[in-house]
Design a protein around this motif. Structure first.
Motif, mmCIF file in Angstrom:
data_model
loop_
_atom_site.group_PDB
_atom_site.id
_atom_site.type_symbol
_atom_site.label_atom_id
_atom_site.label_comp_id
_atom_site.label_asym_id
_atom_site.label_seq_id
_atom_site.Cartn_x
_atom_site.Cartn_y
_atom_site.Cartn_z
ATOM 1 N N LYS A 141 0.448 77.919 17.161
ATOM 2 C CA LYS A 141 0.420 77.619 15.726
ATOM 3 C C LYS A 141 -0.580 76.516 15.425
ATOM 4 O O LYS A 141 -1.342 76.586 14.467
ATOM 5 C CB LYS A 141 1.813 77.221 15.229
ATOM 6 C CG LYS A 141 1.859 77.007 13.720
ATOM 7 C CD LYS A 141 3.222 76.634 13.250
ATOM 8 C CE LYS A 141 3.311 76.438 11.758
ATOM 9 N NZ LYS A 141 2.129 75.986 11.071
ATOM 10 N N SER A 144 -4.016 77.890 15.627
ATOM 11 C CA SER A 144 -4.272 78.691 14.429
ATOM 12 C C SER A 144 -4.601 77.794 13.236
ATOM 13 O O SER A 144 -5.525 78.075 12.470
ATOM 14 C CB SER A 144 -3.059 79.565 14.125
ATOM 15 O OG SER A 144 -3.252 80.297 12.946
ATOM 16 N N THR A 151 -3.326 84.398 13.009
ATOM 17 C CA THR A 151 -1.985 84.963 13.107
ATOM 18 C C THR A 151 -2.022 86.401 12.619
ATOM 19 O O THR A 151 -2.496 86.676 11.524
ATOM 20 C CB THR A 151 -0.993 84.156 12.238
ATOM 21 O OG1 THR A 151 -1.107 82.777 12.560
ATOM 22 C CG2 THR A 151 0.429 84.607 12.480
ATOM 23 N N TYR A 157 -0.529 85.975 17.936
ATOM 24 C CA TYR A 157 -1.786 85.272 17.703
ATOM 25 C C TYR A 157 -2.905 85.941 18.483
ATOM 26 O O TYR A 157 -2.691 86.535 19.521
ATOM 27 C CB TYR A 157 -1.672 83.807 18.139
ATOM 28 C CG TYR A 157 -0.659 83.024 17.353
ATOM 29 C CD1 TYR A 157 -1.032 82.352 16.200
ATOM 30 C CD2 TYR A 157 0.674 82.966 17.749
ATOM 31 C CE1 TYR A 157 -0.110 81.630 15.464
ATOM 32 C CE2 TYR A 157 1.594 82.251 17.025
ATOM 33 C CZ TYR A 157 1.207 81.581 15.884
ATOM 34 O OH TYR A 157 2.120 80.872 15.160
#
Length: 197
Positions: A141, A144, A151, A157
C-alpha cells in the motif's frame, strides 16, 4: 541443600537454577507451581520501546500507568496513545518498528508411552520465542501511495511506472527502483518469513 547451609542468597540461586532447569527441559517459561511468577522484557530503539510481560493483565495495566506517569512527569514527554496499548501474545497484529510480532502457540505432539505400549499421551512444549513477520500488505500500500505500484480492481498490486521519475535517464531510473527494493530487503532481513519479500 545450599539453603540449609544458611548461605546468604543461596535460596534465590537455587530457585533460579530450578527455574532454568525447568525451562531448558522444555516445560515452558512459566513455573506451574509458582503463582507469583512474573517476567518483564524491555526493548528500545531510539524513542520507540516495547515491553514483553508475563503475568496477570492487572499487573500489565499497573506497569503501563507507572510508565506513563514517569514519562509525562519526570521526562516531560508526550505519549502516542494510538501506539500505546496492551496486547495479549495471541493478538495477530502487534506492530513494532514496521514488523508484526507473532508468538507461536504451544506445540502439541501425540507420543506413545514407552513404558506402557498402546497408551498415547499428549506432550506440550511451550514455544517462548517471538517471530518477526513482514507486513506485506502495508508495504504494498505504501509503495502504491508513492507511485511505485498500482492497485488492481481485485485488490492486488502490480508494479508500475512512476511518472515523477520519467525525466530520469534509464540508469538513474533502474538505480532508484533498485535502491527502494534493496532498502526493503535489508530492513526486513531479520524477519522469519523473509522469503515473502
Amino acid at each position: 541443600m545450599l539453603a540449609q547451609l544458611d548461605i546468604e542468597g543461596a535460596s534465590e540461586v537455587m530457585q533460579s537454577y530450578l527455574h532454568n532447569s525447568w525451562v531448558n527441559e522444555g516445560f515452558g517459561a512459566r513455573d506451574q507451581s509458582d503463582p507469583n511468577f512474573r517476567r518483564l522484557h524491555y526493548i528500545r530503539y531510539a524513542d520507540d520501546f516495547i515491553l514483553g510481560f508475563t503475568g496477570p493483565r492487572e499487573d500489565a495495566v499497573a506497569i503501563q500507568s507507572q510508565i506513563k506517569l514517569f514519562l509525562e512527569n519526570k521526562l516531560k514527554l508526550q505519549i502516542n496513545e494510538e501506539k500505546s496499548d496492551i496486547y495479549h501474545s495471541s493478538a495477530r497484529f502487534i506492530k513494532y518498528l514496521g514488523f508484526y510480532i507473532k508468538y507461536l502457540s504451544p506445540k502439541r505432539t501425540l507420543e506413545q508411552d514407552k513404558a506402557d505400549k498402546g497408551v498415547k499421551q499428549v506432550k506440550m512444549v511451550a514455544i517462548n520465542q517471538a517471530q518477526l513477520r513482514i507486513p506485506v500488505e502495508s508495504i504494498l500500500k505504501r509503495l502504491s501511495d508513492k507511485g511505485f505500484a498500482k492497485t488492481r480492481k481485485n485488490g492486488t498490486y502490480r508494479a508500475s511506472s512512476n511518472r515523477k521519475l520519467a525525466s530520469l535517464e534509464d540508469k538513474q531510473l533502474v538505480n532508484r527502483y533498485s535502491s527502494v527494493i534493496r532498502g526493503l530487503l535489508n530492513y526486513y532481513q531479520p524477519a522469519n518469513q523473509y522469503s515473502d519479500m
